[in-house]
Design a protein around this motif. Structure first.
Motif, PDB file in Angstrom:
ATOM      1  N   LYS A  61      22.998  57.880   7.115  1.00  0.00           N
ATOM      2  CA  LYS A  61      23.277  57.235   8.392  1.00  0.00           C
ATOM      3  C   LYS A  61      21.963  56.804   9.030  1.00  0.00           C
ATOM      4  N   VAL A  62      22.033  55.784   9.854  1.00  0.00           N
ATOM      5  CA  VAL A  62      20.852  55.304  10.568  1.00  0.00           C
ATOM      6  C   VAL A  62      20.882  55.868  11.985  1.00  0.00           C
ATOM      7  N   HIS A  63      19.759  56.417  12.413  1.00  0.00           N
ATOM      8  CA  HIS A  63      19.661  56.942  13.772  1.00  0.00           C
ATOM      9  C   HIS A  63      19.514  55.787  14.756  1.00  0.00           C
ATOM     10  N   GLU A  64      20.451  55.668  15.672  1.00  0.00           N
ATOM     11  CA  GLU A  64      20.445  54.659  16.718  1.00  0.00           C
ATOM     12  C   GLU A  64      20.267  53.232  16.149  1.00  0.00           C
ATOM     13  N   PRO A  65      21.163  52.800  15.279  1.00  0.00           N
ATOM     14  CA  PRO A  65      21.029  51.460  14.687  1.00  0.00           C
ATOM     15  C   PRO A  65      21.203  50.331  15.692  1.00  0.00           C
ATOM     16  N   GLU A  66      21.731  50.643  16.876  1.00  0.00           N
ATOM     17  CA  GLU A  66      21.919  49.604  17.890  1.00  0.00           C
ATOM     18  C   GLU A  66      20.620  49.250  18.613  1.00  0.00           C
ATOM     19  N   ALA A  67      19.558  50.010  18.381  1.00  0.00           N
ATOM     20  CA  ALA A  67      18.270  49.707  19.005  1.00  0.00           C
ATOM     21  C   ALA A  67      17.707  48.421  18.412  1.00  0.00           C
ATOM     22  N   MET A  68      17.329  47.492  19.268  1.00  0.00           N
ATOM     23  CA  MET A  68      16.822  46.200  18.785  1.00  0.00           C
ATOM     24  C   MET A  68      15.647  45.761  19.647  1.00  0.00           C
ATOM     25  N   THR A  69      14.694  45.119  19.007  1.00  0.00           N
ATOM     26  CA  THR A  69      13.555  44.568  19.729  1.00  0.00           C
ATOM     27  C   THR A  69      13.920  43.178  20.224  1.00  0.00           C
ATOM     28  N   LEU A  70      13.887  43.016  21.533  1.00  0.00           N
ATOM     29  CA  LEU A  70      14.195  41.730  22.159  1.00  0.00           C
ATOM     30  C   LEU A  70      12.893  41.024  22.498  1.00  0.00           C
ATOM     31  N   GLY A  71      12.720  39.821  21.974  1.00  0.00           N
ATOM     32  CA  GLY A  71      11.553  39.017  22.281  1.00  0.00           C
ATOM     33  C   GLY A  71      11.922  37.879  23.222  1.00  0.00           C
ATOM     34  N   THR A  72      11.168  37.758  24.316  1.00  0.00           N
ATOM     35  CA  THR A  72      11.364  36.677  25.276  1.00  0.00           C
ATOM     36  C   THR A  72      10.026  35.996  25.506  1.00  0.00           C
ATOM     37  N   ALA A  73      10.050  34.908  26.257  1.00  0.00           N
ATOM     38  CA  ALA A  73       8.806  34.210  26.570  1.00  0.00           C
ATOM     39  C   ALA A  73       8.943  33.533  27.922  1.00  0.00           C
ATOM     40  N   THR A  74       7.817  33.371  28.591  1.00  0.00           N
ATOM     41  CA  THR A  74       7.811  32.652  29.857  1.00  0.00           C
ATOM     42  C   THR A  74       8.037  31.163  29.604  1.00  0.00           C
ATOM     43  N   LYS A  75       8.175  30.415  30.675  1.00  0.00           N
ATOM     44  CA  LYS A  75       8.322  28.958  30.561  1.00  0.00           C
ATOM     45  C   LYS A  75       7.116  28.346  29.860  1.00  0.00           C
ATOM     46  N   GLU A  76       5.944  28.990  30.029  1.00  0.00           N
ATOM     47  CA  GLU A  76       4.713  28.500  29.399  1.00  0.00           C
ATOM     48  C   GLU A  76       4.574  28.978  27.955  1.00  0.00           C
ATOM     49  N   GLY A  77       5.475  29.853  27.508  1.00  0.00           N
ATOM     50  CA  GLY A  77       5.444  30.315  26.131  1.00  0.00           C
ATOM     51  C   GLY A  77       4.727  31.624  25.907  1.00  0.00           C
ATOM     52  N   VAL A  78       4.368  32.347  26.973  1.00  0.00           N
ATOM     53  CA  VAL A  78       3.714  33.656  26.815  1.00  0.00           C
ATOM     54  C   VAL A  78       4.783  34.678  26.428  1.00  0.00           C
ATOM     55  N   PRO A  79       4.643  35.338  25.264  1.00  0.00           N
ATOM     56  CA  PRO A  79       5.711  36.220  24.781  1.00  0.00           C
ATOM     57  C   PRO A  79       5.615  37.644  25.307  1.00  0.00           C
ATOM     58  N   SER A  80       6.728  38.327  25.262  1.00  0.00           N
ATOM     59  CA  SER A  80       6.767  39.770  25.509  1.00  0.00           C
ATOM     60  C   SER A  80       7.957  40.333  24.746  1.00  0.00           C
TER      61      SER A  80
END
Length: 241
Positions: A61-80
């Motif tokens: 089994k996978v521990h907490e398989p629902e955990a996901m890394t969400l990547g977003t960016a500002t209007k200028e394209g600066v990521p987080s």
């Protein structure tokens, strides 16, 4: 499998030398569903309960398989990026919930392009998603909000997510919110206007399955921008490892 860490001094570079060999069941075109959302649900089912999902004997089994890394960016394209929890996969996309005043929500509102990444170490599988974000309806957000534990519902009111806060401010806010909604554990807590769900509608989904010698299986689904002759919504290709 072998790994080691070398560090020749406090000011020297820290080097991680690892030689993990991955071995998962081969991922073949004949095993892929035409829809990446259906294929993802198959993998997620296997991560949650491998026996019930018909996975190979001995698959953990996978521990907490629902955990996901969400990547977003500002209007200028600066990521987080940050880790959030997947709450549902519907016929359209991947759903999660958060404060609409948080950094991720503000960035999604300004720039709806987003990415998701799932890494399941126990089964040596990854899923990568690229798509666009849309807000869920108030009815959808409220329905999920009411399913949360009472403490989490009160916390959504108390937290001004992503803002600078004093050392004891949060505790004071929690007390104020508890007084506002009362102590009845079955009492209703309304969903805040600045809290709700997002749906990431995929245009690209990649499934990665670890194989020996780094010769991994990779398949990418790309949404067809124009109607395909055979009516297929997705174009599926194997990628070089």
């Amino acid at each position: 499998m072998s790994s080691s860490i070398t560090n020749t001094g406090a000011s020297a570079a820290l080097k991680i030398l690892s030689h993990n060999q991955y071995k998962t069941p081969r991922l073949l075109p004949t095993s892929l569903d035409p829809s990446p959302l259906v294929q993802f649900n198959k993998w997620l089912s296997g991560a949650l309960d491998p026996v019930a999902a018909g996975e190979e004997e001995g698959t953990p089994k996978v521990h907490e398989p629902e955990a996901m890394t969400l990547g977003t960016a500002t209007k200028e394209g600066v990521p987080s990026s940050r880790v959030v929890l997947l709450k549902e996969v519907d016929p359209t996309g991947f759903l999660f919930f958060t404060n609409y005043s948080s950094r991720k929500s503000l960035e999604l509102a300004a720039n709806p392009n987003a990415s998701l990444a799932f890494y399941w170490r126990e089964t040596s599988r990854q899923v990568r998603v690229v798509g666009r974000a849309e807000k869920l309806t108030r009815a959808e957000s409220d329905a999920y909000f009411q399913s949360r534990p009472r403490g989490s519902r009160l916390g959504a009111w108390a937290s001004e997510q992503s803002t600078v806060i004093g050392e004891h401010t949060l505790e004071e806010r929690v007390k104020e919110i508890e007084q506002r909604f009362g102590t009845d554990p079955d009492g209703k807590v309304d969903c805040p206007e600045n809290w709700g769900g997002w749906r990431i509608i995929p245009d690209e989904v990649e499934f990665w399955s670890g194989q020996p010698s780094r010769l991994h299986d990779r398949f990418r689904y790309l949404r067809n921008k124009t109607p395909a002759a055979d009516g297929a919504v997705w174009n599926i290709n194997r990628l070089s490892p």
